[in-house]
Design an enzyme around this catalytic site. Structure first.
Site, PDB file in Angstrom:
ATOM      1  N   SER A 251      54.335  44.236   3.451  1.00 49.48           N
ATOM      2  CA  SER A 251      55.269  45.254   3.929  1.00 49.48           C
ATOM      3  C   SER A 251      54.473  46.487   4.318  1.00 49.48           C
ATOM      4  O   SER A 251      53.400  46.754   3.755  1.00 49.48           O
ATOM      5  CB  SER A 251      56.274  45.615   2.820  1.00 49.48           C
ATOM      6  OG  SER A 251      56.982  46.804   3.148  1.00 49.48           O
TER       7      SER A 251
ATOM      8  N   TYR B 178      58.786  49.051  -5.758  1.00 44.03           N
ATOM      9  CA  TYR B 178      58.656  48.088  -4.656  1.00 44.03           C
ATOM     10  C   TYR B 178      57.334  48.317  -3.931  1.00 44.03           C
ATOM     11  O   TYR B 178      56.586  47.366  -3.659  1.00 44.03           O
ATOM     12  CB  TYR B 178      59.826  48.246  -3.688  1.00 44.03           C
ATOM     13  CG  TYR B 178      59.690  47.440  -2.410  1.00 44.03           C
ATOM     14  CD1 TYR B 178      60.021  46.090  -2.378  1.00 44.03           C
ATOM     15  CD2 TYR B 178      59.242  48.042  -1.224  1.00 44.03           C
ATOM     16  CE1 TYR B 178      59.895  45.346  -1.209  1.00 44.03           C
ATOM     17  CE2 TYR B 178      59.118  47.303  -0.057  1.00 44.03           C
ATOM     18  CZ  TYR B 178      59.440  45.967  -0.055  1.00 44.03           C
ATOM     19  OH  TYR B 178      59.310  45.235   1.101  1.00 44.03           O
TER      20      TYR B 178
END
Length: 234
Positions: A139, A152
């Site tokens: 990501s 995250y």
């Protein structure tokens, strides 16, 4: 015929990637916690390409025992696994100080642990065969942390770090390792938001990139590919 194993494979990027590999004529191994979704998707893949095998097993990829059972069964049913796509992930949008007690553990077990365990399971077999390819879906939060999704971001940083170590361990053995780094991508993470799909990366874009990388010559490896929305991150 070659074989691809994809985690998080019935929705979003994983779904698009599985369809892309089926279109390329690879057998695919897929798993999901939802049996109906899994079997429906298996039938859809066979409808796309009746000449492939689709191995489907109900499994929670964030559970190590179930994950390894799925990997072993896929290998037994299909044979040598040529491609592993580590796509399983979860996004919990909270700052670290606002995390619930299990937030960090849940994201570690979903965003990082499966890649680590599947690498340990398949890595030496690929090394011995001097072929194979790991695609790890990271990501942009691994490059630029998101303060509203602190833990995250931490797990995605760790996944990118793991990917770099995997690449270094595998490169002399002919096994490829690629970090796929998407920006804002239209998946279930955005299901409650009002967004314009024309301002986002689509799952099919990620799948297309993976297929193009997969088809590169034996001597070429894409270390990292970053795919962001053309207008910028949302």
């Amino acid at each position: 015929m070659k074989n691809a194993l994809i985690t998080g494979s019935t929705k979003g990027m994983g779904r698009a990637i599985a369809i892309a590999f089926a279109n390329e004529g690879l057998n695919v191994a897929i798993c999901s916690r939802n049996e109906k979704e899994l079997l429906d998707f298996k039938n859809e893949l066979l409808g796309i390409n009746a000449g492939i095998k689709v191995f489907a097993q109900v499994a929670d990829g964030s559970n190590k025992v179930q994950l390894i059972d799925f990997a072993a069964a896929a290998q037994q049913q299909l044979g040598f696994i040529d491609v592993v796509v580590n796509n399983l992930g979860t996004f919990i949008p909270t700052s670290i100080l606002d995390d619930a007690d299990d937030t960090f553990t849940r994201q570690l077990n979903t965003n990082l642990m499966p890649t680590y365990e599947l690498y340990r399971f398949f890595g030496k077999t690929m090394m011995g065969a001097r072929t194979g390819h790991f695609f790890n879906i990271c990501s942009v939060a691994a490059l630029n942390p998101v303060v509203q999704a602190g833990s995250y971001s931490v797990t995605k940083y760790a996944l990118l770090g793991l990917t770099k170590v995997m690449r270094l361990e595998m490169q002399e053995h002919g096994v490829k390792v690629t970090a796929v780094i998407p920006g804002s991508t239209l998946t279930d993470s955005w299901k409650d938001a009002v967004v314009d799909k024309n301002t986002m990366v689509l799952p099919e874009d990620i799948a297309s990139a993976i297929i193009n990388i997969y088809h590169m010559s034996a001597g070429a490896n894409v270390d990292e590919i970053i795919i962001k929305p053309a207008p910028g991150q949302l």
